[in-house]
Design a protein around this motif. Structure first.
Motif, PDB file in Angstrom:
ATOM      1  N   SER A  67      30.432  43.953  93.050  1.00  0.00           N
ATOM      2  CA  SER A  67      31.758  43.573  92.556  1.00  0.00           C
ATOM      3  C   SER A  67      32.768  43.456  93.696  1.00  0.00           C
ATOM      4  N   SER A  68      32.624  44.269  94.733  1.00  0.00           N
ATOM      5  CA  SER A  68      33.532  44.195  95.882  1.00  0.00           C
ATOM      6  C   SER A  68      33.376  42.862  96.613  1.00  0.00           C
ATOM      7  N   ALA A  89      34.925  40.156  94.498  1.00  0.00           N
ATOM      8  CA  ALA A  89      36.388  40.209  94.577  1.00  0.00           C
ATOM      9  C   ALA A  89      36.883  39.655  95.902  1.00  0.00           C
ATOM     10  N   VAL A 118      37.994  43.035  88.862  1.00  0.00           N
ATOM     11  CA  VAL A 118      36.557  42.802  89.076  1.00  0.00           C
ATOM     12  C   VAL A 118      35.918  44.029  89.728  1.00  0.00           C
ATOM     13  N   ALA A 121      41.045  40.134  91.077  1.00  0.00           N
ATOM     14  CA  ALA A 121      40.036  40.641  92.015  1.00  0.00           C
ATOM     15  C   ALA A 121      39.920  42.162  91.913  1.00  0.00           C
ATOM     16  N   SER A 146      40.566  50.073  88.409  1.00  0.00           N
ATOM     17  CA  SER A 146      41.525  49.067  87.924  1.00  0.00           C
ATOM     18  C   SER A 146      42.883  49.650  87.536  1.00  0.00           C
ATOM     19  N   SER A 158      34.455  35.167  87.083  1.00  0.00           N
ATOM     20  CA  SER A 158      35.468  36.224  86.982  1.00  0.00           C
ATOM     21  C   SER A 158      36.613  35.834  86.044  1.00  0.00           C
ATOM     22  N   PHE A 179      44.316  44.438  95.130  1.00  0.00           N
ATOM     23  CA  PHE A 179      42.868  44.329  95.306  1.00  0.00           C
ATOM     24  C   PHE A 179      42.232  45.690  95.591  1.00  0.00           C
TER      25      PHE A 179
END
Length: 287
Positions: A201-202, A205, A181, A178, A127, A42, A120
């Motif tokens: 991805s979760s 993160a 990500v 995170a 994002s 990451s 997060f």
């Protein structure tokens, strides 16, 4: 809530943690093997988070230098007036001298976790929400630091605030990474279906957030029990700041790089495999 609980449970499964107990050996395994791989994987998202935050700090500094009322707008009249009274009384850092240390620790730690968790979770908005949180906190920091600079108290504030701020700000940047990500998984699913990419991805993160948990606690302890000791000698303050920076540098930059190039990749590969790892069907067009 159920979705995040499920993701957390699956993350602990990838850590090979049994539901009935969590041993020190398993926690050590996570920080020694799983986390450094995820940090390296990451690294671009973490770098973007750092760049956004530093850019926001620069915006706060430049805006404050061009408009003396900007810090008041960002930090609020109450805080500015209180700080100016403390400066006039000869104790500019008096705001940190709260006698209720334990309550202060829990309040600060909870607030740090809230800000980081917000950065997060808002990654699920692609994002955008994460970037907003980074900008907000970065601009606030820039305005805050410039305010003390304008009063001729830059080093006094720097050597006090960054005792806890080095780790606290690092944790916020990590949480921002995170969130990015997660946003990348939503916006750029690659060969996976978008829902599957978001699932992967979760979990990735969440690994970063769990890795940052010790930082929340350390920052809270420092702010509650050390920062308030404004009479500490300069060398002691500088040593704490330097040690904090070194901790972040080693744990989140140096060790992941060393681990990446020295470990047996086949034996220690913790890439997350989706529960339903269906990939999108790509049909070739015949010309």
């Amino acid at each position: 809530r159920l979705y995040l609980n499920n993701l957390t449970q699956r993350l602990f499964d990838t850590m090979r943690v049994k539901e009935d107990r969590l041993s020190f050996k398993q926690i050590f395994h996570f920080f020694k093997h799983i986390l450094p791989q995820e940090i390296y994987r990451s690294r671009k998202a973490l770098l973007v988070s750092l760049i956004v935050f530093v850019g926001a700090v620069a915006i706060g500094v430049v805006s404050s230098s061009n408009n003396e009322e900007f810090p008041r707008l960002i930090l609020g009249d109450r805080y500015i007036d209180m700080t100016e009274d403390n400066i006039a009384a000869g104790d500019p850092m008096a705001v940190y001298k709260d006698e209720r240390k334990l309550n202060m620790f829990f309040g600060i730690t909870t607030n740090n976790i809230r800000v980081s968790f917000l950065a997060f979770v808002l990654g699920f908005l692609g994002s955008i929400g994460t970037v907003v949180v980074l900008l907000q906190n970065g601009i606030m920091l820039g305005a805050f630091q410039y305010f003390f600079y304008s009063k001729g108290l830059f080093w006094t504030s720097f050597l006090t605030i960054w005792i806890h701020g080095t780790i606290e700000i690092s944790a916020i940047i990590i949480a921002g990474g995170a969130g990015i990500v997660i946003g990348n998984g939503l916006l750029f699913p690659k060969s996976y279906k978008r829902s599957t990419a978001l699932q992967v991805s979760s979990l990735r993160a969440l690994r970063l957030i769990l890795g940052a948990v010790p930082l929340f606690v350390i920052a809270g302890l420092l702010e509650s029990y050390v920062t308030r000791q404004t009479g500490l000698p300069t060398w002691a303050k500088a040593s704490i700041i330097g040690a904090s920076f070194l901790l972040i540098l080693i744990m989140w930059v140096v060790y992941p790089i060393i681990y990446r190039y020295k470990s047996n990749k086949e034996e220690l590969d913790y890439t997350i495999i989706p529960q339903h790892s269906e990939e999108r069907e790509v049909q070739k067009l015949s010309l």
